[in-house]
Write an enzyme that holds these catalytic residues in place. Structure first.
Site, short mmCIF file in Angstrom:
data_model
loop_
_atom_site.label_atom_id
_atom_site.label_comp_id
_atom_site.label_asym_id
_atom_site.label_seq_id
_atom_site.Cartn_x
_atom_site.Cartn_y
_atom_site.Cartn_z
N CYS A 1 11.59 -8.06 23.47
CA CYS A 1 11.73 -8.69 22.15
C CYS A 1 13.06 -9.42 22.04
O CYS A 1 13.12 -10.51 21.45
CB CYS A 1 11.58 -7.64 21.06
SG CYS A 1 9.89 -6.98 20.98
N CYS B 1 13.76 -4.13 21.88
CA CYS B 1 13.77 -3.86 23.32
C CYS B 1 14.12 -5.14 24.08
O CYS B 1 14.29 -6.21 23.48
CB CYS B 1 12.39 -3.34 23.75
SG CYS B 1 11.08 -4.59 23.67
N GLU C 1 8.34 -7.39 16.29
CA GLU C 1 9.12 -8.63 16.40
C GLU C 1 8.28 -9.78 16.94
O GLU C 1 8.36 -10.91 16.44
CB GLU C 1 10.32 -8.42 17.34
CG GLU C 1 11.27 -7.33 16.90
CD GLU C 1 10.97 -5.98 17.53
OE1 GLU C 1 11.93 -5.23 17.79
OE2 GLU C 1 9.78 -5.65 17.76
N HIS D 1 4.37 -5.83 19.63
CA HIS D 1 5.57 -5.30 18.97
C HIS D 1 5.76 -6.04 17.65
O HIS D 1 5.41 -7.23 17.54
CB HIS D 1 6.81 -5.51 19.83
CG HIS D 1 6.87 -4.62 21.03
ND1 HIS D 1 8.06 -4.13 21.51
CD2 HIS D 1 5.91 -4.14 21.85
CE1 HIS D 1 7.84 -3.38 22.58
NE2 HIS D 1 6.53 -3.38 22.81
#
Length: 159
Positions: free
Chosen positions: A85, A82, A54, A52
């Protein structure tokens, strides 16, 4: 530099993700007016569910700052993080989160829940929502619209 400036940097990364066929999410981590971490989604390219934007930005920031505690940093990301993260932001001690578009299906910084400000945890973040929201949302919508259109063209309709 303003939140809008740093979100524009995150949007550049989100566009780079889209060019790779990735969901267009970009993130930058800023400390003392300098970017110390950058990332954009790479799940499809890397075949990694952890890739991801992040998390990639956090990983780079820990190398640049030579430590996992990212105190006095702000993470700018185009889409609400999410749960995975959000948990990583808490655990890495990021001070502030700024995101563009809310994610009512998976966001865990205010939409479905809020790990970033849960009083039961040992660290909480300041959260700012909706920075360049329209631009962030429009990029995501156009990506998914193009993806749906491509899938419709690839699969002829049954009669």
């Amino acid at each position: 530099m303003t939140d809008n400036h740093w979100m524009q940097e995150a949007l550049l990364l989100a566009r780079a993700a889209a060019e790779l066929g990735e969901v267009p999410v970009g993130a930058v981590i800023v400390r003392a007016g300098k970017i110390v971490g950058r990332g954009h989604n790479r799940r499809e390219v890397d075949g990694d569910p952890l890739a991801h934007a992040e998390l990639l930005a956090l990983g780079q920031a820990t190398v640049v700052t030579n430590g996992w505690r990212l105190l006095d940093t702000t993470l700018y990301v185009t889409l609400e993080p999410c749960a995975m993260c959000a948990g990583a932001l808490v655990n890495s001690r990021v001070t502030r989160l700024v995101y563009g578009a809310a994610d009512p299906q998976a966001g865990f910084c205010g939409s479905l829940g809020d790990l970033t400000r849960d009083p039961r945890l040992n660290h909480r973040l300041e959260v700012s929502r909706g920075v360049l929201e329209r631009e962030c949302r429009d990029l995501l919508r156009s990506f998914f619209r193009a993806l749906r259109n491509k899938q419709l063209i690839a699969k002829p309709k049954e009669r």
